[in-house]
Design a protein around this motif. Structure first.
Motif, PDB file in Angstrom:
ATOM      1  N   THR A 376       0.822  -1.209   0.000  1.00 26.98           N
ATOM      2  CA  THR A 376       0.000   0.000   0.000  1.00 26.98           C
ATOM      3  C   THR A 376       0.856   1.258   0.000  1.00 26.98           C
ATOM      4  OG1 THR A 376      -1.699  -1.208   1.230  1.00 26.98           O
ATOM      5  CG2 THR A 376      -1.852   1.205   1.200  1.00 26.98           C
ATOM      6  N   ASP A 379       2.541   1.632  -3.393  1.00 26.54           N
ATOM      7  CA  ASP A 379       1.556   2.057  -4.396  1.00 26.54           C
ATOM      8  C   ASP A 379       1.301   3.561  -4.323  1.00 26.54           C
ATOM      9  OD1 ASP A 379       1.230  -0.434  -5.488  1.00 26.54           O
ATOM     10  OD2 ASP A 379      -0.668  -0.880  -4.454  1.00 26.54           O
ATOM     11  N   GLU A 380       1.252   4.087  -3.101  1.00 24.18           N
ATOM     12  CA  GLU A 380       1.017   5.520  -2.937  1.00 24.18           C
ATOM     13  C   GLU A 380       2.190   6.335  -3.470  1.00 24.18           C
ATOM     14  OE1 GLU A 380      -0.823   9.139  -1.730  1.00 24.18           O
ATOM     15  OE2 GLU A 380      -1.498   7.139  -2.317  1.00 24.18           O
ATOM     16  N   PHE A 382       4.164   5.464  -5.960  1.00 22.94           N
ATOM     17  CA  PHE A 382       4.069   5.458  -7.418  1.00 22.94           C
ATOM     18  C   PHE A 382       2.902   6.297  -7.920  1.00 22.94           C
ATOM     19  CE2 PHE A 382       6.343   1.269  -6.882  1.00 22.94           C
ATOM     20  CZ  PHE A 382       7.543   1.727  -7.390  1.00 22.94           C
ATOM     21  N   ARG A 383       1.795   6.305  -7.157  1.00 23.33           N
ATOM     22  CA  ARG A 383       0.661   7.130  -7.558  1.00 23.33           C
ATOM     23  C   ARG A 383       1.025   8.597  -7.610  1.00 23.33           C
ATOM     24  NH1 ARG A 383      -3.112  10.343  -5.747  1.00 23.33           N
ATOM     25  NH2 ARG A 383      -2.264  10.385  -3.633  1.00 23.33           N
ATOM     26  N   ARG A 384       1.846   9.029  -6.663  1.00 13.12           N
ATOM     27  CA  ARG A 384       2.209  10.439  -6.598  1.00 13.12           C
ATOM     28  C   ARG A 384       3.262  10.824  -7.636  1.00 13.12           C
ATOM     29  NH1 ARG A 384       2.522  11.969  -0.122  1.00 13.12           N
ATOM     30  NH2 ARG A 384       0.388  11.317   0.396  1.00 13.12           N
ATOM     31  N   ARG A 387       2.437   9.879 -13.229  1.00 12.49           N
ATOM     32  CA  ARG A 387       1.154  10.468 -13.598  1.00 12.49           C
ATOM     33  C   ARG A 387       0.915  10.344 -15.093  1.00 12.49           C
ATOM     34  NH1 ARG A 387      -0.588  13.195  -9.193  1.00 12.49           N
ATOM     35  NH2 ARG A 387       0.980  13.836  -7.657  1.00 12.49           N
TER      36      ARG A 387
END
Length: 387
Positions: A376, A379-380, A382-384, A387
């Motif tokens: 988790t 993942d956060e 990479f999410r940030r 893009r």
């Protein structure tokens, strides 16, 4: 199935006594520490201690005053759960699941559900348990098979929930079940027809957390059982109830580290080796230094998560994942070191550090395993970035 005695009616919270870290610490030192080994052996928190928790106002002090709580903030709640975790992870686990149920009713209950349940949840005359985990799919809320269907005006639930903390003692179960529209949450009283509770004993850690398997055999929950909209629970669990449970476990893990520091400082002062106290050895001092440093770091991470929750910040979810990841691993690491420092004395059945060691392992598993936290958090990141 073991009978469930009622908590003494006289054990009600004193609204004039504030619930905070200091009051929780006094309660733990007076009521918990002197007898924790006794009830851990029995595998059950005794009824008189549950009544004392009620009298201290510790079950759900975050609830508003009009519901019987004290309206304390979540930062303070984390400190309270840390202190209880310092004394007994099993008792803190009972507070965790009760908190999850009470918070869900306060957050998503309608007027009738709040009127029916909140005052009892605040006082402890009604104890709650959270029923998500199933034998085949674990705690994956998207894959649960327990079903809920309408039969006339009632909801009828069928399925099995396992590893339910406080399942042996709880009066009210918050059950996740699948309807035609998706996963939903239901308030199921223990005495509802079709509810069977089977105790689970002999666990590695948190031995008095009164685990149970809850079997729902066409359990009739009544027309007012549905909590929140039908099909709403999967998102609710991920963003609300489980987040609060994770926060409590993180705080309780900090309590374990504090207990390890206290136990090791006391033992190494009294234990003599080569004519001097054990604490004079450089390797002992190095281990204690690592314990204290991680203690302060873990507490700071929990405090940050609590402040973000109180501010309603979206970052509070990730802050809690990080706090739980760090604090639970720190607890396991330093509980192991504490046993090593105590030597053979630390391996005895009733040795406090042996209990810390067993309980700390559980902290790395419950409310999202260490591996889930890693996935988790990454993942956060990479999410940030991507893009």
């Amino acid at each position: 199935m073991r009978p469930v005695p009622a908590i003494a009616a006289t054990a009600t919270a004193d609204p004039s006594a504030p619930v905070d870290r200091a009051s929780a610490a006094r309660f733990v030192d007076r009521e918990v520490v002197p007898r924790v080994a006794e009830y851990e052996r029995a595998g059950r928190v005794p009824e008189d201690l549950l009544a004392s928790v009620s009298a201290a106002g510790l079950w759900a002090p975050f609830l508003p005053v009009e519901a019987g709580g004290q309206g304390i903030d979540l930062l303070t709640l984390g400190a309270v759960h840390e202190e209880v975790g310092r004394g007994c992870s099993s008792l803190r686990s009972l507070l965790t699941v009760h908190t999850m149920v009470a918070w869900a009713v306060q957050r998503w209950g309608d007027t009738g559900q709040r009127t029916r349940w909140l005052t009892g949840l605040a006082s402890g005359s009604v104890l709650g348990a959270f029923c998500l985990t199933e034998p085949e799919v674990g705690s994956d809320a998207t894959q649960i098979s327990t079903s809920a269907r309408r039969r006339g005006s009632d909801w009828v639930l069928t399925g099995i929930k396992r590893w339910i903390t406080n399942g042996q003692r709880a009066d009210l179960f918050l059950v996740l079940a699948r309807t035609e529209r998706g996963v939903a949450a239901f308030l199921v009283p223990r005495d509802a027809p079709g509810v069977e509770v089977v105790p689970i004993d002999g666990m590695l850690g948190t031995r008095s957390s009164m685990l149970a398997e809850v079997r729902l055999r066409d359990a009739v929950a009544g027309p007012d059982a549905l909590l929140g909209p039908d099909g709403f629970a999967a998102g609710m669990v991920m963003t609300g109830v489980l987040d609060l449970g994770r926060y409590s476990v993180a705080a309780g893990s900090v309590g374990i580290v504090q207990a390890c520091v206290d136990a090791c400082a006391e033992y190494t002062t009294s234990r003599r080796v080569g004519g001097g106290p054990l604490r004079d050895l450089q390797l002992i001092r190095a281990r204690l230094t690592d314990m204290v440093t991680d203690l302060y770091a873990a507490r700071a991470l929990c405090d940050r998560a609590g402040r973000l929750k109180d501010a309603g910040a979206a970052d509070s979810l990730m802050a809690t994942f990080i706090a739980k990841y760090f604090a639970s691993q720190a607890a396991a690491r330093h509980a192991s070191a504490a046993v090593q420092i105590h030597g053979a004395a630390g391996c005895a059945e009733d040795a406090p550090v042996a209990r810390f060691y067993r309980d700390a392992k559980v902290m790395e598993i419950i409310e999202g395993s260490t591996e889930i936290q890693q996935i988790t958090i990454a993942d956060e990141v990479f999410r940030r970035v991507v893009r």
